[in-house]
Design a protein around this motif. Structure first.
Motif, PDB file in Angstrom:
ATOM      1  N   TRP A 143      71.160 -24.367  26.121  1.00  0.00           N
ATOM      2  CA  TRP A 143      71.387 -24.740  27.515  1.00  0.00           C
ATOM      3  C   TRP A 143      71.711 -26.234  27.629  1.00  0.00           C
ATOM      4  N   LEU A 144      70.891 -27.069  26.970  1.00  0.00           N
ATOM      5  CA  LEU A 144      71.111 -28.519  27.041  1.00  0.00           C
ATOM      6  C   LEU A 144      72.470 -28.913  26.469  1.00  0.00           C
ATOM      7  N   ILE A 145      72.832 -28.349  25.321  1.00  0.00           N
ATOM      8  CA  ILE A 145      74.117 -28.686  24.701  1.00  0.00           C
ATOM      9  C   ILE A 145      75.262 -28.335  25.650  1.00  0.00           C
ATOM     10  N   ASP A 146      75.198 -27.147  26.238  1.00  0.00           N
ATOM     11  CA  ASP A 146      76.266 -26.712  27.142  1.00  0.00           C
ATOM     12  C   ASP A 146      76.292 -27.558  28.414  1.00  0.00           C
ATOM     13  N   MET A 151      78.424 -31.842  32.274  1.00  0.00           N
ATOM     14  CA  MET A 151      77.984 -32.779  33.312  1.00  0.00           C
ATOM     15  C   MET A 151      79.066 -33.736  33.796  1.00  0.00           C
ATOM     16  N   PRO A 152      79.867 -34.343  32.921  1.00  0.00           N
ATOM     17  CA  PRO A 152      80.871 -35.293  33.431  1.00  0.00           C
ATOM     18  C   PRO A 152      81.854 -34.650  34.412  1.00  0.00           C
ATOM     19  N   GLN A 155      79.793 -33.922  38.047  1.00  0.00           N
ATOM     20  CA  GLN A 155      79.144 -35.001  38.785  1.00  0.00           C
ATOM     21  C   GLN A 155      80.071 -35.715  39.756  1.00  0.00           C
ATOM     22  N   LYS A 156      80.963 -35.008  40.348  1.00  0.00           N
ATOM     23  CA  LYS A 156      81.849 -35.615  41.337  1.00  0.00           C
ATOM     24  C   LYS A 156      81.205 -35.482  42.705  1.00  0.00           C
ATOM     25  N   PRO A 157      81.451 -36.422  43.605  1.00  0.00           N
ATOM     26  CA  PRO A 157      80.870 -36.330  44.953  1.00  0.00           C
ATOM     27  C   PRO A 157      81.256 -35.024  45.635  1.00  0.00           C
ATOM     28  N   GLY A 158      80.280 -34.423  46.321  1.00  0.00           N
ATOM     29  CA  GLY A 158      80.514 -33.172  47.036  1.00  0.00           C
ATOM     30  C   GLY A 158      80.566 -31.950  46.142  1.00  0.00           C
ATOM     31  N   ASN A 159      80.137 -32.092  44.912  1.00  0.00           N
ATOM     32  CA  ASN A 159      80.212 -31.013  43.936  1.00  0.00           C
ATOM     33  C   ASN A 159      78.828 -30.399  43.681  1.00  0.00           C
ATOM     34  N   ASP A 160      77.943 -30.450  44.691  1.00  0.00           N
ATOM     35  CA  ASP A 160      76.566 -29.975  44.510  1.00  0.00           C
ATOM     36  C   ASP A 160      76.482 -28.497  44.167  1.00  0.00           C
ATOM     37  N   GLU A 161      77.364 -27.677  44.739  1.00  0.00           N
ATOM     38  CA  GLU A 161      77.328 -26.235  44.459  1.00  0.00           C
ATOM     39  C   GLU A 161      77.579 -25.974  42.986  1.00  0.00           C
ATOM     40  N   ASN A 162      78.523 -26.707  42.392  1.00  0.00           N
ATOM     41  CA  ASN A 162      78.787 -26.528  40.969  1.00  0.00           C
ATOM     42  C   ASN A 162      77.606 -26.994  40.122  1.00  0.00           C
ATOM     43  N   LEU A 163      76.921 -28.051  40.564  1.00  0.00           N
ATOM     44  CA  LEU A 163      75.748 -28.515  39.827  1.00  0.00           C
ATOM     45  C   LEU A 163      74.670 -27.437  39.801  1.00  0.00           C
TER      46      LEU A 163
END
Length: 176
Positions: A143-146, A151-152, A155-163
């Motif tokens: 999980w951590l490796i993936d 993450m890069p 981590q764009k603004p407004g991308n909370d759903e993808n996070l």
């Protein structure tokens, strides 16, 4: 003191009956609906009796005594406790939750030596995520490796759903 001991033993015997009913449901491997029916039939009368017992007993004990505190605490939670009778998915106690958070609770003292408040908070978040992996049956290393690799891009603004999709339970469901 002996009177309080007898009162405590009475309450414990009633509670043990509730656990016997749960063990019976487990042994029969009952589905949630049937478990709720069994509880309604066998546990509801015990719960009603225990509630009446608390109402009769509390005025007879000192509120600051151990039995007085136990009855006061239990009675204050009783309306929520009765919900377990209605839904076979609910547990009689919160032991599973307590056991799940015990490692973090035991680590609190160690968090004092993380260096600063922010580092302690970050450590708590990491521990929480790794525990979530464990609960979901997700290999934390995979999980951590993936997730670190993704993450890069997330981590764009407004991308909370993808996070959110990177959280262990979503990640697992995405077939990773």
């Amino acid at each position: 003191m002996n009177e309080n001991k007898a009162l405590a033993e009475h309450a414990l015997k009633e509670i043990q009956q509730l656990y016997r009913i749960e063990r019976m449901a487990d042994e029969r491997n009952l589905p949630f609906e049937e478990r709720a029916k069994l509880r309604e039939e066998l546990a509801a009368p015990i719960m009603k009796s225990l509630e009446a017992w608390m109402e009769r007993t509390y005025p007879k004990v000192l509120p600051q005594s151990l039995i007085g505190e136990a009855i006061g605490y239990s009675y204050s939670l009783w309306p929520r406790m009765k919900n377990y009778l209605l839904d076979g998915r609910l547990k009689l106690d919160n032991n599973m939750a307590e056991n799940a958070i015990r490692p973090i609770a035991l680590s609190r003292k160690n968090f004092m030596f993380c260096g600063n408040h922010e580092a302690a908070g970050n450590t708590a978040i990491i521990c929480s995520l790794l525990t979530s992996c464990k609960e979901q049956g997700v290999n934390p290393r995979e999980w951590l490796i993936d997730v670190i690799g993704k993450m890069p891009y997330y981590q764009k603004p407004g991308n909370d759903e993808n996070l959110k999709k990177l959280l262990p339970h979503y990640w697992k469901n995405e077939g990773n």
